[in-house]
Design an enzyme around this catalytic site. Structure first.
Site, PDB file in Angstrom:
ATOM      1  CB  CYS A 399      -0.948   0.003   1.189  1.00 21.16           C
ATOM      2  SG  CYS A 399      -2.056   1.427   1.153  1.00 21.16           S
ATOM      3  CG  ASP A 400       2.041   3.040   3.695  1.00 18.10           C
ATOM      4  OD1 ASP A 400       0.960   3.580   3.397  1.00 18.10           O
ATOM      5  OD2 ASP A 400       2.336   2.688   4.840  1.00 18.10           O
ATOM      6  CB  VAL A 401       5.988   0.609  -1.344  1.00 20.20           C
ATOM      7  CG1 VAL A 401       6.697   0.418  -0.024  1.00 20.20           C
ATOM      8  CG2 VAL A 401       5.189  -0.609  -1.735  1.00 20.20           C
ATOM      9  CB  SER A 440       1.924   5.673   6.285  1.00 17.64           C
ATOM     10  OG  SER A 440       0.917   5.665   5.293  1.00 17.64           O
TER      11      SER A 440
END
Lengths: 474, 104
Positions: A399-401, A440
């Protein structure tokens, strides 16, 4: 400079062999030999120490050695690749505790007239070792999910940390003086305070920051060994410890860079609430010219046929695996899907973000375990040049990456973090458990893009369904 | 005192050489690298042997026993896990019988 004695020459030779072993890690092909060379160098140095200084209690020494070797080998043979980071953290902890005990024993029996440098090194070895021990145990607990993964903030956390540091410095002063009455108690107290400090530092670090913490502990474990080496006066220990400290420092730096964070930021995080970026209409719109038209229809109809349709139509696919893939044990299904796509004549690659796993390079190990062709793996820079010309990106448990908010927004925890630009591809299929934000806490606008197809649920199931749909269409 | 200078020289030389070598390790090998350096950091086992090199009391013997066990656990575990991982990396190469590209 005087000539070197025989002992010094032998020591330097063993250090050279150790470094040659480490140097083999520059190549995948030679790394295994390098590991064995390093192990042989350590075995030689242990034998050398016994040969030079002898053993008064060979029975007790052998018992400890045998127990440690058996337990270590047994656990190492049993652990699976997802658990590797937790296991490495646990081993760091064991080694660091050994450094604490050895420094303690050495300090209590150093001759009173000994140099300040040696005593100070012993004290530092004990402090750094105790910090590393408790912090590693916390890290291992978090990584193996025995502790909660989110950062824990205690009341007056910073105040306690500063007080602890002050107390440790205060206690170090009598500890570096010549041994006298009650000296051992000062040392025990100092070790205890250092241990508490280690806990205070590490419980505030969570999930996605683990790669930084574990690399940092790698460096401190090496440093503790080197300090211990100065206290004992053993050159091999110093050299090996310094090499490990260098390695851990480099990995810490690489991980911090990959997340656009400073080490201070990771170890001393602020308690700021996550502000979600406003997702604009422009973010939702299709800004890339679609190679295949799978736009509005996909949002309303069944996503699986649409995903299969996209996969059949495109010529190139990039798979973006994240830690969610490992957590869902979906790496084998991911590789099977990749093989299926290859057999359909597509160009398939895996884009690996440096912090995709729970420690540096973790994703490479997970994919190697699932028997991925290593030539298909590409790093972030190469991937980001390729996304624009890629028909389909399949995100698995990441997700965050791949969150474009890292670029478009300011003031979020991921702002400025280098990401994989999956959003630039013509079509995106997201095989995540749900559409909740990643670690995050920042909402991912990629999910809302018109050319994104969400295959939510257990990735093992969704990936298998996708593969079966592709097989049926062949 | 000369010995102290040698120790400091060894420390900084190893640190510098370590930096030079390890900066060139490809990201693909970062986990095995950390696992191996983890094993190397258990070189403190030399200190555990040294605890038993002079006559000591039973408390110190007990501490030495524990230190020896912990360091041995770390050292063998680190090398064995590294070897397991590196075998995984080589497996595909052997199966395919092809030349794998070097580096990351």
């Amino acid at each position: 400079m005087m000539l070197l004695t025989n002992d010094q020459v032998v020591d330097l030779a063993i250090i050279a062999v150790l470094l040659i072993g480490v140097a083999q890690f520059r190549s995948v092909r030679r790394a295994r030999a390098g590991n064995l060379i390093a192990a042989a160098a350590l075995a030689c140095s242990a034998w050398l120490v016994v040969y030079r200084y002898g053993l008064i209690d060979p029975g007790i020494a052998a018992a400890g050695l045998a127990l440690g070797l058996l337990a270590g080998a047994w656990l190492a043979a049993k652990v699976n690749m997802v658990q590797i980071p937790a296991m490495i953290a646990f081993q760091h902890g064991a080694g660091a505790l050994a450094a604490v005990l050895i420094s303690f024993v050495e300090l209590t029996r150093l001759p009173t007239a000994d140099t300040v440098v040696r005593t100070l090194s012993g004290v530092l070895g004990m402090v750094v070792g105790a910090l590393t021990f408790t912090a590693s145990m916390v890290a291992s607990g978090k990584l193996s999910k025995r502790m909660k993964q989110r950062p824990s903030f205690l009341l007056w956390h910073n105040t306690m940390l500063l007080a602890g540091i002050a107390l440790a410095v205060f206690l170090s002063i009598p500890a570096t003086r010549a041994p006298g009455a009650g000296y051992a108690y000062w040392l025990v107290l100092l070790a205890a305070v250092s241990g508490v400090l280690g806990v205070l530092f590490s419980i505030r670090v969570g999930g996605a920051d683990m790669p930084v913490l574990i690399s940092f502990l790698n460096a401190t474990a090496g440093l503790a060994a080197a300090f211990c080496g100065v206290a004992i006066g053993n050159r091999l220990l110093i050299a090996a410890g310094a090499t490990v400290a260098a390695s851990g420092s480099i990995l810490t730096y690489v991980m911090c860079e990959a997340m656009n964070r400073t080490l201070g930021h990771v170890l001393m995080p602020g308690k700021t609430p996550v502000q979600n970026p406003r997702i604009t209409e422009a973010d939702r719109g299709v800004d890339a010219l679609s190679e295949v038209s799978v736009t509005e229809a996909t949002k309303t109809s069944d996503p699986l046929p649409a995903a299969a349709e996209a996969a059949i139509a495109v010529t190139s696919v990039i798979i973006v695996p994240g830690y969610g893939m490992a957590e869902g044990q979906a790496q084998h299904e991911t590789v099977l899907l990749a093989n299926q796509l290859v057999s359909m004549g597509k160009k398939v690659r895996f884009a690996i973000h440096p912090v995709a796993g729970r420690m540096p390079g973790h994703m490479h190990v997970l994919l190697a375990e699932a028997d991925t062709d290593p030539d298909l793996l590409i790093e972030i820079d190469e991937a980001n040049q390729a996304f624009r010309d890629t028909g389909l990106v399949i995100v698995v448990g990441a997700c965050d990456v791949v969150n474009p908010a890292a670029i478009t927004s300011t003031g979020t925890p991921i702002s400025g973090m280098p990401i994989l630009r999956a959003d630039e591809a013509q079509n995106v299929v997201v095989c995540n458990l749900d559409r909740r934000p990643g670690y995050s806490g920042v909402e991912n606008p990629l999910y809302d893009k018109a050319n994104t197809i969400l295959l939510l649920g257990d990735a093992r199931v969704t990936l298998r369904q996708l593969r079966e749909a592709l097989e049926a269409a062949k | 005192m000369a010995d102290l200078y040698i120790m400091l020289a060894v420390f900084f030389a190893s640190l510098a050489i370590g930096f030079l070598i390890i900066a060139k390790v490809p990201p693909r090998l970062h986990t095995p690298l950390m696992s191996m350096t983890n094993a190397i950091s258990a070189v403190t086992i030399l200190g555990a042997f040294l605890i038993f090199s002079v006559e000591t009391g039973s408390w110190v013997k007990l501490l030495g026993l524990v230190a020896m066990g912990l360091a041995a656990f770390n050292v063998v575990g680190g090398f064995v896990i590294t070897d397991r991982m590196l075998r995984l990396f080589r497996r595909h190469e052997r199966q395919a019988g092809t030349e794998s590209a070097e580096g990351g």
